[in-house]
Design a protein around this motif. Structure first.
Motif, PDB file in Angstrom:
ATOM      1  N   MET A   1      27.836  21.119  53.061  1.00  0.00           N
ATOM      2  CA  MET A   1      28.956  21.879  52.505  1.00  0.00           C
ATOM      3  C   MET A   1      28.746  22.114  51.015  1.00  0.00           C
ATOM      4  N   VAL A   2      29.128  23.285  50.557  1.00  0.00           N
ATOM      5  CA  VAL A   2      29.010  23.639  49.143  1.00  0.00           C
ATOM      6  C   VAL A   2      29.910  22.737  48.300  1.00  0.00           C
ATOM      7  N   GLN A   3      29.447  22.339  47.131  1.00  0.00           N
ATOM      8  CA  GLN A   3      30.256  21.588  46.185  1.00  0.00           C
ATOM      9  C   GLN A   3      30.919  22.550  45.204  1.00  0.00           C
ATOM     10  N   ILE A   4      32.224  22.413  45.033  1.00  0.00           N
ATOM     11  CA  ILE A   4      32.974  23.250  44.113  1.00  0.00           C
ATOM     12  C   ILE A   4      33.572  22.348  43.036  1.00  0.00           C
ATOM     13  N   LYS A   5      33.388  22.710  41.783  1.00  0.00           N
ATOM     14  CA  LYS A   5      33.963  21.932  40.693  1.00  0.00           C
ATOM     15  C   LYS A   5      35.208  22.629  40.173  1.00  0.00           C
ATOM     16  N   ILE A   6      36.329  21.917  40.201  1.00  0.00           N
ATOM     17  CA  ILE A   6      37.569  22.400  39.606  1.00  0.00           C
ATOM     18  C   ILE A   6      37.967  21.407  38.529  1.00  0.00           C
ATOM     19  N   GLY A   7      38.022  21.871  37.297  1.00  0.00           N
ATOM     20  CA  GLY A   7      38.255  20.945  36.197  1.00  0.00           C
ATOM     21  C   GLY A   7      37.128  19.935  36.155  1.00  0.00           C
ATOM     22  N   SER A   8      37.476  18.658  36.209  1.00  0.00           N
ATOM     23  CA  SER A   8      36.465  17.597  36.200  1.00  0.00           C
ATOM     24  C   SER A   8      36.191  17.055  37.596  1.00  0.00           C
ATOM     25  N   LYS A   9      36.809  17.626  38.616  1.00  0.00           N
ATOM     26  CA  LYS A   9      36.702  17.101  39.981  1.00  0.00           C
ATOM     27  C   LYS A   9      35.745  17.930  40.820  1.00  0.00           C
ATOM     28  N   ILE A  10      34.997  17.230  41.684  1.00  0.00           N
ATOM     29  CA  ILE A  10      34.111  17.884  42.638  1.00  0.00           C
ATOM     30  C   ILE A  10      34.788  17.894  44.002  1.00  0.00           C
ATOM     31  N   ILE A  11      34.800  19.049  44.645  1.00  0.00           N
ATOM     32  CA  ILE A  11      35.401  19.191  45.969  1.00  0.00           C
ATOM     33  C   ILE A  11      34.299  19.570  46.945  1.00  0.00           C
ATOM     34  N   ASP A  12      34.042  18.691  47.909  1.00  0.00           N
ATOM     35  CA  ASP A  12      32.981  18.969  48.873  1.00  0.00           C
ATOM     36  C   ASP A  12      33.236  18.338  50.239  1.00  0.00           C
ATOM     37  N   GLY A  13      34.446  17.880  50.478  1.00  0.00           N
ATOM     38  CA  GLY A  13      34.763  17.282  51.772  1.00  0.00           C
ATOM     39  C   GLY A  13      34.435  15.819  51.880  1.00  0.00           C
ATOM     40  N   VAL A 150      37.725  29.970  43.242  1.00  0.00           N
ATOM     41  CA  VAL A 150      38.774  30.732  43.917  1.00  0.00           C
ATOM     42  C   VAL A 150      39.296  29.927  45.109  1.00  0.00           C
ATOM     43  N   ILE A 151      40.613  29.790  45.195  1.00  0.00           N
ATOM     44  CA  ILE A 151      41.260  29.164  46.343  1.00  0.00           C
ATOM     45  C   ILE A 151      41.929  30.281  47.133  1.00  0.00           C
ATOM     46  N   LEU A 152      41.511  30.456  48.369  1.00  0.00           N
ATOM     47  CA  LEU A 152      41.967  31.565  49.200  1.00  0.00           C
ATOM     48  C   LEU A 152      42.915  31.038  50.274  1.00  0.00           C
ATOM     49  N   SER A 153      44.175  31.444  50.207  1.00  0.00           N
ATOM     50  CA  SER A 153      45.148  31.015  51.200  1.00  0.00           C
ATOM     51  C   SER A 153      45.180  32.001  52.358  1.00  0.00           C
ATOM     52  N   LEU A 174      34.177  29.104  46.317  1.00  0.00           N
ATOM     53  CA  LEU A 174      35.312  29.385  47.195  1.00  0.00           C
ATOM     54  C   LEU A 174      35.799  28.151  47.946  1.00  0.00           C
ATOM     55  N   ILE A 175      37.117  27.978  47.949  1.00  0.00           N
ATOM     56  CA  ILE A 175      37.785  27.000  48.802  1.00  0.00           C
ATOM     57  C   ILE A 175      38.799  27.764  49.638  1.00  0.00           C
ATOM     58  N   ILE A 176      38.769  27.573  50.945  1.00  0.00           N
ATOM     59  CA  ILE A 176      39.702  28.229  51.856  1.00  0.00           C
ATOM     60  C   ILE A 176      40.816  27.244  52.205  1.00  0.00           C
ATOM     61  N   THR A 177      42.058  27.687  52.159  1.00  0.00           N
ATOM     62  CA  THR A 177      43.148  26.806  52.569  1.00  0.00           C
ATOM     63  C   THR A 177      43.860  27.372  53.796  1.00  0.00           C
ATOM     64  N   HIS A 178      43.966  26.527  54.804  1.00  0.00           N
ATOM     65  CA  HIS A 178      44.755  26.899  55.978  1.00  0.00           C
ATOM     66  C   HIS A 178      46.228  26.794  55.641  1.00  0.00           C
ATOM     67  N   VAL A 206      37.377  23.319  52.837  1.00  0.00           N
ATOM     68  CA  VAL A 206      38.610  23.818  53.444  1.00  0.00           C
ATOM     69  C   VAL A 206      39.754  22.886  53.076  1.00  0.00           C
ATOM     70  N   GLY A 207      40.860  23.476  52.659  1.00  0.00           N
ATOM     71  CA  GLY A 207      42.026  22.692  52.294  1.00  0.00           C
ATOM     72  C   GLY A 207      43.236  23.076  53.117  1.00  0.00           C
ATOM     73  N   TYR A 208      44.402  22.590  52.696  1.00  0.00           N
ATOM     74  CA  TYR A 208      45.647  22.838  53.419  1.00  0.00           C
ATOM     75  C   TYR A 208      46.771  23.088  52.435  1.00  0.00           C
TER      76      TYR A 208
END
Length: 288
Positions: A1-13, A150-153, A174-178, A206-208
């Motif tokens: 999974m791709v790693q996305i950095k938002i601020g100082s945080k890494i989002i990758d599941g 980008v967070i896509l709802s 890109l982060i996709i949110t359900h 993917v987020g929620y």
């Protein structure tokens, strides 16, 4: 999974979920209320707060602009109401300063191109594309050109519409949110297993984004793998405003963040092992 950095945080599941407290327009145009909601998000341990930014003349449909409604500012047109709940440069300068002082990220859902450019002046950690704008190709392309995450709802959207929107955005940001765009949303329409469906279909996190009442279903979303969670917050659900009823009050937000962090610890890594704490019990009780 791709790693996305938002601020100082890494989002990758594979890391703690990035928790966004959506203030949206629950501040009702009052900067003091917005700051109290930022304080609440900080107290609860959220990673970010999120606002909504519109240019009312662009976003309000022509047939809605002059419709009259009762508001805290009197009996006014819908267009006037929309301007009352919009913050301008002075307010966002203070929001930007205050969030930096408090050590919390902030971002905004931008509903039109001038709003994207306006928010961009404050160097937000990310942009949010609201579900209503998922099919606005021009807006998506403009947001993508900013180079920011980008967070896509994906509420009220078909899978085909989601796939097309995703094709317009750099997957490395890109982060996709359900989400289901009903306020408040009944449990039977949350369809949380879509989190896994989106994870299987796309390579990005993917987020929620939840609009339900209660907390347990949002916690379940994290257990299903959501790497970002967003809930509307309010000081009091009885306050005036269309989003208040589907928002989380102070005590609930504190419990929600606490319980998400407990669930994340409890999930483990799926590798079977004998823990040190089990060894004395094993030696005492295991059949020889």
């Amino acid at each position: 999974m791709v790693q996305i950095k938002i601020g100082s945080k890494i989002i990758d599941g594979n890391r703690p979920a990035y928790i966004i407290a959506e203030i949206g327009i629950n501040h009702n145009g009052e900067l003091g209320v917005a700051k109290s909601l930022i304080d609440l998000a900080v107290l609860a341990g959220c990673d970010a707060v999120k606002f909504q930014k519109r240019t009312p003349d662009i976003c309000v449909p022509e047939d809605q602009k002059q419709k009259m409604r009762e508001t805290p500012w009197g009996y006014i047109s819908y267009l006037e109401y929309r301007y009352h709940v919009e913050f301008g440069e002075e307010e966002y300068l203070e929001i930007n300063r205050y969030c930096k002082e408090k050590g919390i990220d902030w971002l905004a859902s931008c509903w039109d191109i001038p709003s994207v450019d306006f928010i961009g002046r404050f160097n937000p950690v990310a942009y949010k594309v609201p579900s209503a704008c998922l099919t606005d190709n021009t807006l998506l392309e403009h947001i993508n050109k900013t180079g920011r995450p980008v967070i896509l709802s994906t509420g009220m959207s078909t899978m085909e519409e989601i796939e097309h929107a995703v094709s317009l955005i750099d997957h490395n940001r890109l982060i996709i949110t359900h989400t289901t765009s009903t306020y408040p949303c009944p449990a039977r329409e949350l369809n949380l297993l879509m989190i896994r469906t989106l994870m299987e279909r796309f390579s990005c996190p993917v987020g929620y984004s939840g609009h339900e009442t209660g907390l347990q279903t949002t916690i379940a979303a994290v257990a299903l793998g959501a790497s970002l969670v967003e809930r509307h917050i309010t000081l009091d659900r009885a306050m005036w405003g269309s989003d208040q009823a589907a928002s989380v009050e102070p005590g609930g937000l504190i419990r929600l963040v606490r319980d998400i962090r407990v669930i994340e610890q409890a999930m483990g890594d799926g590798v079977k092992r004998v823990f040190e704490s089990e060894i004395p019990i094993r030696e005492k009780l295991r059949c020889k």
